[in-house]
Scaffold this motif. Structure first.
Motif, PDB file in Angstrom:
ATOM      1  N   UNK A 188      29.360  21.986  73.196  1.00  0.00           N
ATOM      2  CA  UNK A 188      28.426  21.275  72.308  1.00  0.00           C
ATOM      3  C   UNK A 188      26.969  21.377  72.722  1.00  0.00           C
ATOM      4  N   UNK A 189      26.727  21.787  73.963  1.00  0.00           N
ATOM      5  CA  UNK A 189      25.344  21.907  74.433  1.00  0.00           C
ATOM      6  C   UNK A 189      24.639  23.137  73.873  1.00  0.00           C
ATOM      7  N   UNK A 190      25.407  24.103  73.371  1.00  0.00           N
ATOM      8  CA  UNK A 190      24.808  25.316  72.806  1.00  0.00           C
ATOM      9  C   UNK A 190      24.174  25.001  71.447  1.00  0.00           C
ATOM     10  N   UNK A 191      22.931  25.407  71.280  1.00  0.00           N
ATOM     11  CA  UNK A 191      22.256  25.237  69.994  1.00  0.00           C
ATOM     12  C   UNK A 191      22.618  26.416  69.091  1.00  0.00           C
ATOM     13  N   UNK A 192      23.187  26.113  67.936  1.00  0.00           N
ATOM     14  CA  UNK A 192      23.638  27.159  67.026  1.00  0.00           C
ATOM     15  C   UNK A 192      22.631  27.371  65.898  1.00  0.00           C
ATOM     16  N   UNK A 193      22.122  28.587  65.796  1.00  0.00           N
ATOM     17  CA  UNK A 193      21.250  28.983  64.690  1.00  0.00           C
ATOM     18  C   UNK A 193      22.020  29.954  63.800  1.00  0.00           C
ATOM     19  N   UNK A 194      22.353  29.515  62.600  1.00  0.00           N
ATOM     20  CA  UNK A 194      23.100  30.364  61.677  1.00  0.00           C
ATOM     21  C   UNK A 194      22.198  31.447  61.086  1.00  0.00           C
ATOM     22  N   UNK A 195      22.779  32.629  60.881  1.00  0.00           N
ATOM     23  CA  UNK A 195      22.062  33.760  60.277  1.00  0.00           C
ATOM     24  C   UNK A 195      22.735  34.129  58.958  1.00  0.00           C
ATOM     25  N   UNK A 196      21.955  34.324  57.923  1.00  0.00           N
ATOM     26  CA  UNK A 196      22.538  34.679  56.636  1.00  0.00           C
ATOM     27  C   UNK A 196      21.618  35.619  55.870  1.00  0.00           C
ATOM     28  N   UNK A 197      22.221  36.397  54.970  1.00  0.00           N
ATOM     29  CA  UNK A 197      21.447  37.270  54.099  1.00  0.00           C
ATOM     30  C   UNK A 197      20.928  36.521  52.881  1.00  0.00           C
ATOM     31  N   UNK A 198      21.590  35.392  52.539  1.00  0.00           N
ATOM     32  CA  UNK A 198      21.247  34.664  51.316  1.00  0.00           C
ATOM     33  C   UNK A 198      21.084  33.174  51.601  1.00  0.00           C
ATOM     34  N   UNK A 199      20.223  32.528  50.817  1.00  0.00           N
ATOM     35  CA  UNK A 199      19.999  31.092  50.975  1.00  0.00           C
ATOM     36  C   UNK A 199      20.889  30.289  50.030  1.00  0.00           C
TER      37      UNK A 199
END
Length: 212
Positions: A76-87
């Motif tokens: 849970x300490x890892x900060x997750x930044x999601x990556x996507x091609x579309x919003x």
């Protein structure tokens, strides 16, 4: 000390390009690249745990949603930044529900990428303007006040379904009512919660324990 990053993306050219860009930032460094969530799990057995994971939403074998849920539970300490091609709204809702603290598009400019990573570290979250203005500024502005708003049982039931991938017609079938009635519930909640989008409703539902 630099914040460490792992990139998880099955598009290796994109992952390599991101890695090269990030290597030019003073505050960040990329530890390694993974092709999917399963690859990340295996590499964590003998490699360093990162501070941040840039996580592709759509991948084979183990996609971004499954990977985020696993990380949220085990690291849970890892900060997750999601990556996507579309919003798209659906991916945003699911990634937030799965534990992502940030969301950005792959066509982001290098300077904006650096600012996004800095925001993720400093504030604990980063969401692009198209999402943050419509969702978090409204939902988080006065959460205590929102919790005190009285919702009917049917409005609460509808609110829970907004966190799923069902469209309004499918929700109406699930609730045994007409699509017009569903629209009435939606409009009523928009007014009560001072929101304007389904994404806003879903985030409010998730943050206040109404999700399914």
């Amino acid at each position: 000390m630099k914040k460490t990053i792992v990139i998880i993306d099955d598009h290796l050219l994109i992952a390599s390009a991101l890695s090269s860009i990030i290597s030019s930032f003073n505050q960040f460094e990329v530890l390694y690249i993974c092709e999917n969530g399963m690859d990340f799990q295996e590499k964590l057995n003998h490699k360093k745990v990162p501070d941040i994971v840039l996580l592709d939403v759509n991948m084979p074998i183990m996609d971004g949603f499954e990977t985020a849920k696993w990380m949220h539970k085990t690291h849970p300490q890892i900060l997750i930044m999601a990556l996507s091609m579309q919003n798209d709204d659906s991916s945003l809702i699911k990634m937030i529900k799965s534990g992502a603290k940030g969301y950005m598009l792959k066509n982001i400019q290098p300077l904006d990428l650096e600012k996004a990573l800095e925001s993720l570290v400093e504030k604990g979250r980063y969401f692009p303007e198209w999402a943050s203005k419509k969702i978090f500024e409204n939902v988080c502005a006065d959460e205590k006040e929102l919790k005190e708003i009285k919702l009917s049982d049917r409005e609460t039931e509808f609110l829970k379904y907004t966190t799923t991938e069902m469209n309004y017609k499918q929700i109406s079938e699930k609730m045994f009512c007409s699509p017009r009635t569903i629209e009435n519930y939606r409009d009523s909640l928009f007014e009560k919660l001072q929101l304007r989008t389904r994404v806003g409703l879903a985030v409010y539902a998730i943050k206040n324990g109404y999700s399914i």
